[in-house]
Design a protein around this motif. Structure first.
Motif, mmCIF file in Angstrom:
data_model
loop_
_atom_site.group_PDB
_atom_site.id
_atom_site.type_symbol
_atom_site.label_atom_id
_atom_site.label_comp_id
_atom_site.label_asym_id
_atom_site.label_seq_id
_atom_site.Cartn_x
_atom_site.Cartn_y
_atom_site.Cartn_z
ATOM 1 N N VAL A 1 -8.251 1.766 2.968
ATOM 2 C CA VAL A 1 -6.860 1.539 3.368
ATOM 3 C C VAL A 1 -6.214 2.849 3.812
ATOM 4 O O VAL A 1 -5.792 2.979 4.950
ATOM 5 C CB VAL A 1 -6.036 0.917 2.227
ATOM 6 N N GLN A 2 -6.201 3.827 2.932
ATOM 7 C CA GLN A 2 -5.555 5.085 3.305
ATOM 8 C C GLN A 2 -6.317 5.777 4.433
ATOM 9 O O GLN A 2 -5.718 6.358 5.334
ATOM 10 C CB GLN A 2 -5.470 6.018 2.083
ATOM 11 N N ASN B 1 -8.077 4.345 6.877
ATOM 12 C CA ASN B 1 -7.794 3.672 8.146
ATOM 13 C C ASN B 1 -6.377 3.947 8.629
ATOM 14 O O ASN B 1 -6.143 4.156 9.817
ATOM 15 C CB ASN B 1 -7.988 2.154 7.994
ATOM 16 N N ARG B 2 -5.405 3.943 7.694
ATOM 17 C CA ARG B 2 -4.017 4.150 8.101
ATOM 18 C C ARG B 2 -3.808 5.578 8.604
ATOM 19 O O ARG B 2 -3.112 5.799 9.591
ATOM 20 C CB ARG B 2 -3.078 3.855 6.929
ATOM 21 N N ARG C 1 -5.319 5.876 11.946
ATOM 22 C CA ARG C 1 -4.506 5.170 12.936
ATOM 23 C C ARG C 1 -3.274 5.992 13.331
ATOM 24 O O ARG C 1 -2.896 6.029 14.506
ATOM 25 C CB ARG C 1 -4.073 3.815 12.368
ATOM 26 N N HIS D 1 2.760 3.460 13.176
ATOM 27 C CA HIS D 1 1.305 3.273 13.165
ATOM 28 C C HIS D 1 0.681 3.224 11.776
ATOM 29 O O HIS D 1 -0.507 2.911 11.670
ATOM 30 C CB HIS D 1 0.633 4.410 13.951
ATOM 31 N N GLY D 2 1.448 3.508 10.722
ATOM 32 C CA GLY D 2 0.849 3.623 9.400
ATOM 33 C C GLY D 2 1.098 2.471 8.456
ATOM 34 O O GLY D 2 0.712 2.539 7.294
ATOM 35 N N GLY D 3 1.754 1.414 8.922
ATOM 36 C CA GLY D 3 2.027 0.299 8.026
ATOM 37 C C GLY D 3 2.942 0.704 6.891
ATOM 38 O O GLY D 3 3.930 1.418 7.085
ATOM 39 N N ILE E 1 2.120 2.588 4.231
ATOM 40 C CA ILE E 1 1.698 3.793 3.520
ATOM 41 C C ILE E 1 2.822 4.835 3.588
ATOM 42 O O ILE E 1 3.374 5.088 4.654
ATOM 43 C CB ILE E 1 0.419 4.378 4.145
ATOM 44 N N VAL F 1 0.358 10.028 3.986
ATOM 45 C CA VAL F 1 -0.368 10.184 5.245
ATOM 46 C C VAL F 1 -0.453 11.663 5.627
ATOM 47 O O VAL F 1 -1.510 12.163 6.032
ATOM 48 C CB VAL F 1 0.307 9.381 6.374
ATOM 49 N N ASP G 1 -1.458 -4.681 16.236
ATOM 50 C CA ASP G 1 -0.630 -3.825 15.386
ATOM 51 C C ASP G 1 0.009 -2.696 16.181
ATOM 52 O O ASP G 1 1.167 -2.346 15.956
ATOM 53 C CB ASP G 1 -1.464 -3.242 14.249
#
Length: 283
Positions: free
Chosen positions: A96-97, A99-100, A103, A140-142, A144, A149, A253
């Motif tokens: 999760v972290q 990928n975010r 991204r 872009h990070g949802g 989080i 990030v 997204d």
């Protein structure tokens, strides 16, 4: 390609030869980390059972211990025991972290709002109106947190904080460094995806086959390797940055209004460099 062909004796023999090569690589890794054969064997059995449960069930019927035993060759007692074992969920929680953060970095490299006229990523203030690092993460990070990030991108060396408090991209790629658990999690994901691509291509004609290309030479001098490694990294990064624009443009997204369609797919392209000393290697 039909299953009859896949189950032919010559195909089985070729599969066994391929598996010996794959398992040598697995054995090197397993032994390096001190994992016993018994522990590896337990993991292998669990993998056989999970694939049988998820992909080989009869349509409209629940997969039973007896059916799994028939498909895998394991005893029904062993299947029942392993199905009752609580699964390790680390493989589902890793990225999760990762990928975010990746991204967010891709958005910084791709989106024109965060680039200068030459197309290079802007130096960004942490907070403030767009463009800022906070607005970048929100885009872009949802969900989080911004600080999480930033800490991750600084940790892996992709971003640095300047003396004035602004942040700047120093490496235009997300490469995990330092944390062996993160590296091993990505190993599992990336090797699985490569094997899925090869497996798909076994069943596909040339028009439906996935991209699977490789070049190699087997009589290179040691002195040439650093140059070839550097060129491969530079050109590979350029290619991935170009492809990133196309993929991001179609991703709901990052660009929800530009492209619509059915289903939800996970797709991408991977590039890697390999090198082996043939004077010291047996495979």
């Amino acid at each position: 390609m039909s299953h009859a062909i896949l189950n032919a004796p010559e195909a089985t023999k070729a599969l066994q030869a391929a598996l010996r090569k794959i398992l040598k690589g697995v054995a090197r890794l397993v032994l390096r980390f001190g994992l016993s054969y018994e522990e590896f064997d337990e993991l292998a059995k669990q993998a056989f059972i999970e694939v049988s449960e998820q992909e080989l069930a009869l349509p409209g019927r629940k997969q039973t211990d007896s059916r799994i035993a028939v498909v895998t060759g394991l005893s029904r007692k062993e299947v029942k025991r392993l199905r009752a074992v609580e699964k390790d969920t680390t493989e589902h929680t890793t990225p999760v972290q990762y990928n975010r953060a990746a991204r967010v970095l891709n958005g910084w490299l791709r989106h024109r709002d965060y680039q200068d006229p030459a197309g290079s990523p802007l130096v960004l203030p942490i907070e403030g109106d767009k463009p800022s690092f906070t607005s970048l993460v929100r885009a872009h990070g949802g969900d989080i947190p911004v600080r999480a990030v930033l800490d991750e991108l600084v940790r892996i060396g992709s971003v640095v904080r300047q003396d004035d408090g602004n942040v700047r991209v120093v490496h235009q790629a997300y490469v995990v460094a330092g944390d062996i658990a993160d590296k091993l999690a990505i190993l599992g994901t990336d090797v699985m995806l490569l094997m899925d691509t090869i497996s798909h291509n076994l069943d596909s004609d040339s028009e439906k086959a996935y991209l699977q290309l490789k070049l190699s030479y087997d009589n290179l001098p040691q002195e040439a390797i650093p140059l070839l490694q550097r060129i491969s990294a530079e050109d590979g990064r350029i290619l991935l940055q170009q492809l990133n624009r196309w993929f991001a443009d179609k991703d709901r997204d990052t660009n929800p209004e530009a492209f619509q369609g059915e289903g939800r797919y996970y797709a991408g392209v991977g590039i890697y460099f390999f090198c082996r000393d043939l004077d010291k290697s047996s495979s």
